[in-house]
Each structure stands twice: as C-alpha cells, then as structure tokens.
Write an enzyme that holds these catalytic residues in place. Structure first.
Site, PDB file in Angstrom:
ATOM      1  CE  LYS A  47      23.838  39.741  84.009  1.00 29.59           C
ATOM      2  NZ  LYS A  47      24.645  38.808  83.193  1.00 29.59           N
ATOM      3  CD  GLU A 103      26.699  48.940  92.154  1.00 27.83           C
ATOM      4  OE1 GLU A 103      26.606  47.711  92.338  1.00 27.83           O
ATOM      5  OE2 GLU A 103      27.227  49.415  91.138  1.00 27.83           O
ATOM      6  CG  ASP A 104      28.538  44.918  92.839  1.00 24.35           C
ATOM      7  OD1 ASP A 104      28.603  46.154  92.677  1.00 24.35           O
ATOM      8  OD2 ASP A 104      28.765  44.112  91.917  1.00 24.35           O
ATOM      9  CG  ASP A 107      37.529  49.823  91.378  1.00 25.19           C
ATOM     10  OD1 ASP A 107      38.377  50.391  92.068  1.00 25.19           O
ATOM     11  OD2 ASP A 107      37.836  49.102  90.413  1.00 25.19           O
ATOM     12  CE  LYS A 135      38.187  45.939  93.946  1.00 21.85           C
ATOM     13  NZ  LYS A 135      38.610  45.597  92.580  1.00 21.85           N
ATOM     14  CG  PHE A 156      38.747  41.018  89.959  1.00 20.45           C
ATOM     15  CD1 PHE A 156      38.136  42.127  89.367  1.00 20.45           C
ATOM     16  CD2 PHE A 156      38.166  39.773  89.815  1.00 20.45           C
ATOM     17  CE1 PHE A 156      36.959  41.976  88.629  1.00 20.45           C
ATOM     18  CE2 PHE A 156      36.986  39.612  89.077  1.00 20.45           C
ATOM     19  CZ  PHE A 156      36.386  40.715  88.487  1.00 20.45           C
ATOM     20  CB  VAL A 157      36.593  40.550  95.591  1.00 16.96           C
ATOM     21  CG1 VAL A 157      37.775  40.937  96.450  1.00 16.96           C
ATOM     22  CG2 VAL A 157      35.703  41.758  95.329  1.00 16.96           C
ATOM     23  CG  ASP A 163      30.841  38.895  86.942  1.00 11.71           C
ATOM     24  OD1 ASP A 163      30.838  40.034  87.447  1.00 11.71           O
ATOM     25  OD2 ASP A 163      31.097  38.687  85.733  1.00 11.71           O
ATOM     26  NE  ARG A 169      26.809  37.753  87.719  1.00 10.18           N
ATOM     27  CZ  ARG A 169      27.303  38.985  87.567  1.00 10.18           C
ATOM     28  NH1 ARG A 169      27.530  39.730  88.623  1.00 10.18           N
ATOM     29  NH2 ARG A 169      27.574  39.461  86.370  1.00 10.18           N
TER      30      ARG A 169
HETATM   31  P1  5GP Z   1      33.418  51.607  89.366  1.00  8.73           P
HETATM   32  O1  5GP Z   1      32.618  52.405  88.385  1.00  8.73           O
HETATM   33  O2  5GP Z   1      33.127  51.987  90.805  1.00  8.73           O
HETATM   34  O3  5GP Z   1      34.896  51.619  89.067  1.00  8.73           O
HETATM   35  O4  5GP Z   1      33.034  50.106  89.122  1.00  8.73           O
HETATM   36  C1  5GP Z   1      31.991  49.519  89.767  1.00  8.73           C
HETATM   37  C2  5GP Z   1      31.595  48.209  89.137  1.00  8.73           C
HETATM   38  O5  5GP Z   1      32.723  47.469  88.625  1.00  8.73           O
HETATM   39  C3  5GP Z   1      31.000  47.340  90.214  1.00  8.73           C
HETATM   40  O6  5GP Z   1      29.626  47.570  90.345  1.00  8.73           O
HETATM   41  C4  5GP Z   1      31.351  45.946  89.739  1.00  8.73           C
HETATM   42  O7  5GP Z   1      30.354  45.486  88.871  1.00  8.73           O
HETATM   43  C5  5GP Z   1      32.666  46.111  88.991  1.00  8.73           C
HETATM   44  N1  5GP Z   1      33.812  45.790  89.865  1.00  8.73           N
HETATM   45  C6  5GP Z   1      34.688  46.658  90.447  1.00  8.73           C
HETATM   46  N2  5GP Z   1      35.601  46.010  91.194  1.00  8.73           N
HETATM   47  C7  5GP Z   1      35.294  44.685  91.104  1.00  8.73           C
HETATM   48  C8  5GP Z   1      35.868  43.489  91.676  1.00  8.73           C
HETATM   49  O8  5GP Z   1      36.838  43.477  92.440  1.00  8.73           O
HETATM   50  N3  5GP Z   1      35.264  42.314  91.352  1.00  8.73           N
HETATM   51  C9  5GP Z   1      34.193  42.234  90.521  1.00  8.73           C
HETATM   52  N4  5GP Z   1      33.688  41.027  90.282  1.00  8.73           N
HETATM   53  N5  5GP Z   1      33.621  43.344  89.969  1.00  8.73           N
HETATM   54  C10 5GP Z   1      34.165  44.556  90.262  1.00  8.73           C
HETATM   55 MG    MG Z   2      31.016  42.011  86.606  1.00  9.69          MG
HETATM   56 MG    MG Z   3      27.750  46.674  90.483  1.00 16.64          MG
END
Ligand code: 5GP
Ligand code: MG
Ligand code: MG
Length: 187
Positions: A47, A103-104, A107, A135, A156-157, A163, A169
């Site tokens: 989301k 994508e948001d 990480d 990140k 963590f944002v 969220d 959100r």
């Molecule tokens: P990744 O697979 O790149 O480690 O994780 C990506 C997903 O983890 C993002 O799409 C998001 O939903 C969640 N995520 C990663 N870092 C954060 C953060 O700082 N805050 C929030 N709210 N979600 C995060």
């Molecule tokens: Mg989440």
């Molecule tokens: Mg995401």
C-alpha cells in the site's frame, strides 16, 4: 492528518510536503521525457506507493495506465526475507507493455529484486523502477532503480504512504516517530 495532529508522537519531519511535491513533479518530467510517444503502464506496489503513485500519475502529461500489485515480504521479523508472496496480482497482461514499477522505498532491495524478476518473466517491452525513497543498504543491492526521489538515512520513516502498524500513511510529509510510539521507552 498533519504535523499538529501528531503532537509529541512526531520526532522530526525528514521531507516536508513541498519538497515531496516538487520532487514528484521533477520525476514526472523525467518519465514524460523518457516515455514520449510510448504507452506507459504504471504498476504501484500496495500500500506504500499509493501517495507517490497518485501524485506522480497526476503530474504526467501522458495518459498512463495504472495497475496495482500487493506483495508481502516480511515474515515475523522486521527485515525483508527475500521470500515474497503475491497478495494481489496485476489485472493487466504486461506482455509487450512499457512498465514502470512505482515503489515507496528501497531498503534491502529484496522485495523489488523479486518483483523485477517476476514481472520480467511476463515479457514486458521494458521494465523500470521509480522509488520515492532509498536507504543506504539499497546501494549494495543488485538493483537498477532508474528514478529515485530522495536518499535517506537508515531510519524507520512514516508518512506519505509509509506506515507504522498501518498508521500514519495519510501524512503529507515523510518523518520519523518518537521512540515512545514504538513502546521503546515504556511510555
Ligand atoms: P526491502 O525489501 O527493500 O528491504 O523492503 C522494502 C519494503 O519494506 C518497502 O516497500 C516498505 O514497505 C518497507 N520498509 C522499508 N523501510 C521502511 C521504513 O523506513 N518505513 C516503513 N514504513 N516501511 C519501510
Ligand atoms: Mg509497511
Ligand atoms: Mg513498498
């Protein structure tokens, strides 16, 4: 919801609303230029990408199509496992389509890496990624993110789609929460 509604739950505003909006317009201009004359399909990842998707799409000059996927990448831990499950698949057949994943945040990049190989197996004409936030760890991921909004520190944002426990959100900015919200100081 805005800053004042958070009271002392907000630690700090990392990216103010005006900066987000300006960046989204910048990204849209790049996308418009790169996809000039092409039929573009935006794929938003639910989301978290809802806000960036809605604002980016509205800032585009081309009549881009929009579709959504929902994936789950976290088990019980707080880190991506790389094991991804599709909760909601695309309605669209992306064979020979120009696809831009929206994508948001990146990480570890594990979620997006999985998504990229999944979507590539469906034979799109092209596949690129637009992520609002990145990140530090993402730099080590073997992932080519063409459009990036902001590089942020390893915190963590929340806000603008992101969220904590499904909340925040609907903030128009990106920020961090005070430790007591996570129950960190026993408050
Ligand atoms: P990744 O697979 O790149 O480690 O994780 C990506 C997903 O983890 C993002 O799409 C998001 O939903 C969640 N995520 C990663 N870092 C954060 C953060 O700082 N805050 C929030 N709210 N979600 C995060
Ligand atoms: Mg989440
Ligand atoms: Mg995401």
């Amino acid at each position: 919801m805005d800053e004042k509604d958070l009271g002392n739950d907000l630690a700090k505003v990392l990216i103010p609303e005006a900066d987000l909006q300006a960046k989204v317009r910048e990204l849209a201009a790049q996308v418009d230029a790169d996809y000039d004359g092409k039929d573009l399909l935006l794929v938003g990842v639910l989301k978290g990408a809802v806000m960036i998707m809605a604002d980016l799409a509205r800032a585009l000059h081309s009549p881009a199509s929009m579709d959504w996927m929902a994936v789950s990448s976290y088990g019980s831990g707080t880190k991506s496992s790389g094991v991804v499950r599709i909760l909601k698949d695309l309605d669209t057949d992306i064979l020979d389509r120009h696809v831009l994943i929206v994508e948001d945040i990146v990480d570890s990049g594990l979620t997006l890496s999985w998504l990229v190989s999944n979507l590539l197996s469906r034979g799109p004409a092209s596949l690129e990624i637009c992520a609002l936030l990145r990140k530090p760890e993402a730099v080590t991921a073997d992932l080519d993110v063409k459009y990036i909004g902001f590089d942020i520190p390893n915190e963590f944002v929340i806000g603008y789609g992101l969220d904590y426990a499904e909340k925040y959100r609907n903030l128009p900015f990106v920020g961090t929460l005070a430790p007591h919200v996570y129950g960190g100081d026993g408050a």
